[in-house]
Write a protein that holds these residues in place. Sequence first.
Motif, PDB file in Angstrom:
ATOM      1  N   VAL A 135      24.698 -11.404  47.499  1.00 36.55           N
ATOM      2  CA  VAL A 135      23.350 -10.876  47.282  1.00 36.55           C
ATOM      3  C   VAL A 135      22.527 -10.972  48.560  1.00 36.55           C
ATOM      4  O   VAL A 135      22.634 -11.943  49.319  1.00 36.55           O
ATOM      5  N   ILE A 136      21.727  -9.946  48.815  1.00 38.10           N
ATOM      6  CA  ILE A 136      20.798  -9.966  49.946  1.00 38.10           C
ATOM      7  C   ILE A 136      19.646 -10.893  49.582  1.00 38.10           C
ATOM      8  O   ILE A 136      18.880 -10.626  48.643  1.00 38.10           O
ATOM      9  N   ALA A 137      19.506 -11.991  50.333  1.00 42.09           N
ATOM     10  CA  ALA A 137      18.480 -12.989  50.034  1.00 42.09           C
ATOM     11  C   ALA A 137      17.183 -12.735  50.789  1.00 42.09           C
ATOM     12  O   ALA A 137      16.101 -13.085  50.300  1.00 42.09           O
ATOM     13  N   ALA A 138      17.274 -12.155  51.976  1.00 40.85           N
ATOM     14  CA  ALA A 138      16.074 -11.869  52.772  1.00 40.85           C
ATOM     15  C   ALA A 138      16.406 -10.771  53.772  1.00 40.85           C
ATOM     16  O   ALA A 138      17.568 -10.613  54.180  1.00 40.85           O
ATOM     17  N   THR A 139      15.415 -10.007  54.146  1.00 41.76           N
ATOM     18  CA  THR A 139      15.581  -8.951  55.149  1.00 41.76           C
ATOM     19  C   THR A 139      14.514  -9.087  56.223  1.00 41.76           C
ATOM     20  O   THR A 139      13.409  -9.579  55.965  1.00 41.76           O
ATOM     21  N   HIS A 140      14.870  -8.618  57.402  1.00 42.84           N
ATOM     22  CA  HIS A 140      13.950  -8.626  58.539  1.00 42.84           C
ATOM     23  C   HIS A 140      14.104  -7.304  59.272  1.00 42.84           C
ATOM     24  O   HIS A 140      15.198  -6.976  59.749  1.00 42.84           O
ATOM     25  N   GLY A 141      13.043  -6.506  59.328  1.00 40.61           N
ATOM     26  CA  GLY A 141      13.127  -5.212  59.994  1.00 40.61           C
ATOM     27  C   GLY A 141      13.831  -4.185  59.124  1.00 40.61           C
ATOM     28  O   GLY A 141      13.868  -4.286  57.889  1.00 40.61           O
ATOM     29  N   SER A 142      14.434  -3.188  59.766  1.00 46.04           N
ATOM     30  CA  SER A 142      15.093  -2.089  59.064  1.00 46.04           C
ATOM     31  C   SER A 142      16.484  -2.514  58.598  1.00 46.04           C
ATOM     32  O   SER A 142      17.322  -2.920  59.408  1.00 46.04           O
ATOM     33  N   THR A 143      16.726  -2.416  57.291  1.00 47.88           N
ATOM     34  CA  THR A 143      18.013  -2.804  56.712  1.00 47.88           C
ATOM     35  C   THR A 143      18.446  -1.773  55.675  1.00 47.88           C
ATOM     36  O   THR A 143      17.608  -1.066  55.100  1.00 47.88           O
ATOM     37  N   PRO A 144      19.751  -1.674  55.399  1.00 47.15           N
ATOM     38  CA  PRO A 144      20.225  -0.648  54.454  1.00 47.15           C
ATOM     39  C   PRO A 144      19.732  -0.841  53.032  1.00 47.15           C
ATOM     40  O   PRO A 144      19.473   0.125  52.324  1.00 47.15           O
ATOM     41  N   ARG A 145      19.627  -2.104  52.556  1.00 47.46           N
ATOM     42  CA  ARG A 145      19.226  -2.365  51.178  1.00 47.46           C
ATOM     43  C   ARG A 145      18.157  -3.444  51.134  1.00 47.46           C
ATOM     44  O   ARG A 145      17.926  -4.170  52.104  1.00 47.46           O
ATOM     45  N   GLU A 146      17.556  -3.580  49.963  1.00 40.52           N
ATOM     46  CA  GLU A 146      16.450  -4.492  49.759  1.00 40.52           C
ATOM     47  C   GLU A 146      16.937  -5.854  49.267  1.00 40.52           C
ATOM     48  O   GLU A 146      18.102  -6.017  48.891  1.00 40.52           O
ATOM     49  N   VAL A 147      16.026  -6.832  49.250  1.00 43.70           N
ATOM     50  CA  VAL A 147      16.338  -8.141  48.697  1.00 43.70           C
ATOM     51  C   VAL A 147      16.711  -7.980  47.218  1.00 43.70           C
ATOM     52  O   VAL A 147      16.061  -7.262  46.461  1.00 43.70           O
TER      53      VAL A 147
END
Length: 314
Positions: free
Chosen positions: A22-34
């Motif tokens: 699972v994506i726990a955190a994002t920073h900047g431009s990423t393919p998917r969301e938290v």
Amino acid sequence: MAFDLASLRAAMARHGRVTRVVIAATHGSTPREVGAMMLVWEGGQSGTIGGGALEFELARLARAQTAPRRFSRHVLGPEMGQCCGGAVEVLSEVYTAAELDAMADRPVIARAVSPKGEMPLAVSRLIAMERAQGILPDPQMIEGWMVEPVARASRALWIWGAGHVGRALVEVLAPLPGVQITWVDTGVERFPEHIPVGISVLPAQDPARLVGHAPREAEHLVLTYSHALDLELCHALLTHGFASAGLIGSATKWARFAKRLAGLGHAPDQIARITCPIGQPALGKHPQMIAIGVAAEFLNPALNAGTKRRSSFA
């Protein structure tokens, strides 16, 4: 996005050891969301965290993972060669059946991503808010703790028929969050060998008898191999009640059905609640084309707006 316990449990029953990524955190431009996630097992996977090099690498790491929990950070440009300029923090977890059972009644799942410490006050407040007000939090990481609401199906969809169109519909609709699909046909041999995770399959010699077991707020799609069975199901649904119902067929078929349903005692305004044909006829008659049109209407009922369209689906 939410923690789908049912899908994880079904994947484990089918494949054994499964890693949830699972994506726990994002920073900047990423393919998917938290909260975006995938399930990974030896030889396969379901769900997606965005595809490309990131997903390929994390799936590889998930299959090699030996610890119950792994937390990692990935910079997409330098590390993965992806054009997205951001970074993601990822939690990869392997659960036992007993652990899933223990979480079954929780509306929110919160756990430390590293060796456990005391639950942060901010996390405790989110859990308390859900208990007091029923407000579910968004997926997020707070002070080293991952917090996710548990997925609850908000829509019940019954698909009657496991032929070409029924199979195409299930493939398109099964991945949608918040949808519980019950799939009915006359025998187990009517269904494909591989059923998408989370689908409830009900073979029944007399499918119309199952209508009474459907919630009255359920939505229905009728597309069996038999016009006689389709009519029987429409009659049963009008008698039982439903949130919405769609029937595959041509304008000629619907005119005949409407007349026969009236003869069975149903009022015109009730008969008019059944949509026929389903989908977007302009897309064509190929099963996948029908499925795409139906899925679009399912996600946005305004596309249908309760009108009956002419079609040559038969």
